[in-house]
Design an enzyme around this catalytic site. Sequence first.
Site, PDB file in Angstrom:
ATOM      1  N   CYS A   1      -0.415  -3.043  10.378  1.00  0.00           N
ATOM      2  CA  CYS A   1      -0.429  -3.339   8.950  1.00  0.00           C
ATOM      3  C   CYS A   1      -1.341  -4.468   8.481  1.00  0.00           C
ATOM      4  O   CYS A   1      -1.078  -5.637   8.747  1.00  0.00           O
ATOM      5  CB  CYS A   1       0.997  -3.691   8.547  1.00  0.00           C
ATOM      6  SG  CYS A   1       2.220  -2.760   9.452  1.00  0.00           S
TER       7      CYS A   1
ATOM      8  N   GLU B   1      -6.858  -0.525   3.292  1.00  0.00           N
ATOM      9  CA  GLU B   1      -7.013   0.217   4.533  1.00  0.00           C
ATOM     10  C   GLU B   1      -6.040   1.375   4.636  1.00  0.00           C
ATOM     11  O   GLU B   1      -4.967   1.374   4.029  1.00  0.00           O
ATOM     12  CB  GLU B   1      -6.917  -0.699   5.747  1.00  0.00           C
ATOM     13  CG  GLU B   1      -5.650  -1.501   5.860  1.00  0.00           C
ATOM     14  CD  GLU B   1      -5.745  -2.497   7.030  1.00  0.00           C
ATOM     15  OE1 GLU B   1      -6.004  -3.682   6.769  1.00  0.00           O
ATOM     16  OE2 GLU B   1      -5.556  -2.082   8.166  1.00  0.00           O
TER      17      GLU B   1
HETATM   18  N1  SAH Z   1       6.254  -2.435   1.500  1.00  0.00           N
HETATM   19  C1  SAH Z   1       6.765  -1.300   2.171  1.00  0.00           C
HETATM   20  C2  SAH Z   1       5.736  -0.494   2.931  1.00  0.00           C
HETATM   21  C3  SAH Z   1       4.680  -1.199   3.699  1.00  0.00           C
HETATM   22  S1  SAH Z   1       5.067  -1.935   5.237  1.00  0.00           S
HETATM   23  C4  SAH Z   1       7.927  -1.690   3.063  1.00  0.00           C
HETATM   24  O1  SAH Z   1       8.246  -2.848   3.131  1.00  0.00           O
HETATM   25  O2  SAH Z   1       8.537  -0.801   3.643  1.00  0.00           O
HETATM   26  C5  SAH Z   1       5.435  -0.626   6.352  1.00  0.00           C
HETATM   27  C6  SAH Z   1       6.436  -1.029   7.444  1.00  0.00           C
HETATM   28  O3  SAH Z   1       5.822  -1.874   8.435  1.00  0.00           O
HETATM   29  C7  SAH Z   1       7.615  -1.812   6.909  1.00  0.00           C
HETATM   30  O4  SAH Z   1       8.779  -1.387   7.551  1.00  0.00           O
HETATM   31  C8  SAH Z   1       7.261  -3.225   7.312  1.00  0.00           C
HETATM   32  O5  SAH Z   1       8.387  -4.036   7.319  1.00  0.00           O
HETATM   33  C9  SAH Z   1       6.634  -3.005   8.663  1.00  0.00           C
HETATM   34  N2  SAH Z   1       5.797  -4.087   9.160  1.00  0.00           N
HETATM   35  C10 SAH Z   1       4.987  -4.915   8.480  1.00  0.00           C
HETATM   36  N3  SAH Z   1       4.378  -5.791   9.299  1.00  0.00           N
HETATM   37  C11 SAH Z   1       4.806  -5.503  10.533  1.00  0.00           C
HETATM   38  C12 SAH Z   1       4.534  -6.050  11.823  1.00  0.00           C
HETATM   39  N4  SAH Z   1       3.698  -7.066  11.986  1.00  0.00           N
HETATM   40  N5  SAH Z   1       5.157  -5.477  12.880  1.00  0.00           N
HETATM   41  C13 SAH Z   1       6.003  -4.438  12.715  1.00  0.00           C
HETATM   42  N6  SAH Z   1       6.292  -3.880  11.548  1.00  0.00           N
HETATM   43  C14 SAH Z   1       5.721  -4.412  10.458  1.00  0.00           C
END
Ligand code: SAH
Length: 345
Positions: free
Chosen positions: A333, A92
Amino acid sequence: MKTDIKSFTLEELNTELEGLGLKKFRSTQVYDWLHKKLVVSFDEMSNLSKDLREKLDEKYYIAALEAETIQESKLDGTKKYLFRLNDGHYVESVLMRYKHGNSVCISSQVGCRMGCRFCASTLDGLTRNLTPSEMLDQIYRISVETEERVSNVVVMGTGEPMDNYDNLIRFIRLLTDRNGLNISQRNITVSTCGIVENMKRLAEENLSITLALSLHSVTDEKRRGLMPIANKYSISELMEACKYYFDKTGRRVTFEYSLVRDVNDTEADAAGLIKLASGVGAHVNLIPVNPIKEREYRETEHEAVLAFKNKLEKSRINVTIRREMGRDIDGACGQLRQKKIEGNI
Ligand code: SAH
């Protein structure tokens, strides 16, 4: 097996096509069709003879994603795309419309193996890496579908970009190539959960992109509770890598900090975050955690988020609260893909 023609740089394409006995201007034409005109088949390359188009089609394939569903937010015009890859997997991507231009958030892997506790993208582990062309095509298909220019790209969708390092770098070089979409390096952000070796490697690539670190905790112990990767790298190693990145590139890093109620939103957390952010001159991006149904975590209340932000600002930390876009369309996400996997769409 056909070769992925859209992951070649112009130089490599030159060499490739020269090998087939073609003149140099042919590779410029093909590259232009792929990366500027954004076509999805050789048949559309109307300045090539039919013979040549057939010859290319025998040897190469053009990675092209198909939008399986597109949802548009009624609140802010955010669009969420569920794309089908050539092999039937799904990723996505999100288009966010801001005053300063359109920003696209792309995925870098099918699934993820990092296992962050609050994240929906990692629930089924990693299926495979995306190719450079599949990362590019998320942006290409969105440009074509909206007929609008994309000016910013964030690699913050499903996947850990530093776990697909070589493809990521190639993707960035193609995306910022002036013979392609020519997106400015300064308008690209790569977000990582903190794979130290590759953060340092990135610093040495001579790119001026923004590096965002998903920090989410200010102590190793707490971070380990949220993010398994914290068992491998300590916060002090991460800070050292951030400093290195800034020294090499002159670009300030961003800390992403998802606020989880009663987990990482206390006074002590704010104080710790101030210390870390001032230590490396980081910009802080606060994100109220987006609750996913598979986990218990709850978001910090709005008032408390503002108070947390105030504390940081009083210590002159540069801080923003991530505007929540597309809440009405599974904006967060990995949730759309997860629904598809579960057979709910
Ligand atoms: N793997 C990478 C990029 C993808 S996640 C990383 O870890 O940075 C993108 C961002 O969204 C990251 O900061 C992640 O920790 C955050 N994220 C993932 N799930 C989330 C959620 N349910 N609520 C808030 N932030 C979230």
